[in-house]
Design a protein around this motif. Sequence first.
Motif, mmCIF file in Angstrom:
data_model
loop_
_atom_site.group_PDB
_atom_site.id
_atom_site.type_symbol
_atom_site.label_atom_id
_atom_site.label_comp_id
_atom_site.label_asym_id
_atom_site.label_seq_id
_atom_site.Cartn_x
_atom_site.Cartn_y
_atom_site.Cartn_z
ATOM 1 N N HIS A 1 0.873 -1.170 0.000
ATOM 2 C CA HIS A 1 0.000 0.000 0.000
ATOM 3 C C HIS A 1 0.909 1.219 0.000
ATOM 4 N N GLY A 2 0.758 2.042 -1.024
ATOM 5 C CA GLY A 2 1.657 3.183 -1.175
ATOM 6 C C GLY A 2 3.074 2.702 -1.376
ATOM 7 N N ASP A 3 3.997 3.208 -0.562
ATOM 8 C CA ASP A 3 5.399 2.805 -0.701
ATOM 9 C C ASP A 3 5.824 1.778 0.347
ATOM 10 N N VAL A 4 4.841 1.166 1.013
ATOM 11 C CA VAL A 4 5.114 0.152 2.027
ATOM 12 C C VAL A 4 4.675 -1.206 1.496
ATOM 13 N N GLN A 5 5.533 -2.220 1.658
ATOM 14 C CA GLN A 5 5.192 -3.561 1.185
ATOM 15 C C GLN A 5 5.616 -4.595 2.204
ATOM 16 N N ASN A 6 5.066 -5.800 2.066
ATOM 17 C CA ASN A 6 5.381 -6.867 3.005
ATOM 18 C C ASN A 6 5.239 -8.222 2.315
ATOM 19 N N VAL A 7 5.823 -9.218 2.961
ATOM 20 C CA VAL A 7 5.717 -10.606 2.541
ATOM 21 C C VAL A 7 5.482 -11.425 3.799
ATOM 22 N N MET A 8 4.528 -12.353 3.766
ATOM 23 C CA MET A 8 4.231 -13.190 4.931
ATOM 24 C C MET A 8 3.844 -14.592 4.476
ATOM 25 N N ALA A 9 3.862 -15.527 5.410
ATOM 26 C CA ALA A 9 3.476 -16.905 5.123
ATOM 27 C C ALA A 9 2.050 -17.139 5.603
ATOM 28 N N SER A 10 1.294 -17.908 4.814
ATOM 29 C CA SER A 10 -0.074 -18.279 5.196
ATOM 30 C C SER A 10 -0.233 -19.780 5.026
ATOM 31 N N GLY A 11 -0.415 -20.470 6.139
ATOM 32 C CA GLY A 11 -0.616 -21.917 6.087
ATOM 33 C C GLY A 11 -2.041 -22.297 5.723
ATOM 34 N N TRP A 12 -2.977 -21.359 5.876
ATOM 35 C CA TRP A 12 -4.377 -21.632 5.582
ATOM 36 C C TRP A 12 -4.784 -20.835 4.362
ATOM 37 N N GLN B 1 -6.152 -1.955 3.053
ATOM 38 C CA GLN B 1 -6.020 -0.607 2.505
ATOM 39 C C GLN B 1 -5.899 -0.592 0.982
ATOM 40 N N SER B 2 -5.168 -1.563 0.423
ATOM 41 C CA SER B 2 -4.917 -1.563 -1.023
ATOM 42 C C SER B 2 -5.970 -2.320 -1.816
ATOM 43 N N GLY B 3 -6.577 -3.333 -1.195
ATOM 44 C CA GLY B 3 -7.559 -4.161 -1.886
ATOM 45 C C GLY B 3 -6.961 -5.194 -2.821
ATOM 46 N N VAL C 1 -2.031 -5.919 -10.788
ATOM 47 C CA VAL C 1 -2.265 -5.241 -9.515
ATOM 48 C C VAL C 1 -0.920 -4.864 -8.911
ATOM 49 N N ASN C 2 -0.928 -3.898 -8.012
ATOM 50 C CA ASN C 2 0.297 -3.342 -7.451
ATOM 51 C C ASN C 2 0.795 -4.172 -6.265
ATOM 52 N N VAL C 3 1.387 -5.345 -6.579
ATOM 53 C CA VAL C 3 1.996 -6.200 -5.561
ATOM 54 C C VAL C 3 3.318 -6.741 -6.083
ATOM 55 N N PRO C 4 4.251 -7.043 -5.180
ATOM 56 C CA PRO C 4 5.473 -7.732 -5.592
ATOM 57 C C PRO C 4 5.143 -9.174 -5.988
#
Length: 189
Positions: free
Chosen positions: A24-35, A62-64, A106-109
């Motif tokens: 969202h904007g200039d902030v990004q993240n990466v996470m793990a989802s087991g479900w 926020q980004s959708g 879409v705007n995602v890595p």
Amino acid sequence: MHKPVNEPVFYSYPGMVAVVTSRHGDVQNVMASGWHTYIGSSPSVYGISLRKETYSYQLIEQSGVFGVHFLPAHRSEWIQAAGTFSGKDTDKFSEFGITYSEGMRVNVPILDDAYFAYECKVVDITTYGDHEWIAGEVQQRYRDDDYFMEDGMVNLEKLQIPMYTGRSSYRILDAGATEKIHPFHLLES
């Protein structure tokens, strides 16, 4: 023999862990989802389960939009790091050398090492217990054809898949795993 269990125990492992990207904007993240799971085909919808308190949930709300990735076994450390550290405190992309390209729709890595990935646009967020179920319409798919056979199945001669068994532990699914083929045929009525 099985027996009744009264304490709240969840059992869904071993299983594949999806790696979720958000921005969202200039902030990004990466996470793990087991479900997570593919939940519809017309339109294509993929769902992930996150806690509302996660940094990724905030970015997705926020980004959708969000990305879903499947990584080969030699990247299981990235999967574990993505699920262990918070994006509020750590730029996991830089800290762990996780490389990515920009999404097309879409705007995602989009993680460069993913053998399969989705770009998704949020269509619904529903609360179940202490998690949010986020359903996203698939906007774009990515596949590394080097790891797939002509029939669309993964080629386990070339791809090793990390299977999360719990408590930071993984087993590897590869060509050495026993294959069972069940040639059931539908009976005519």
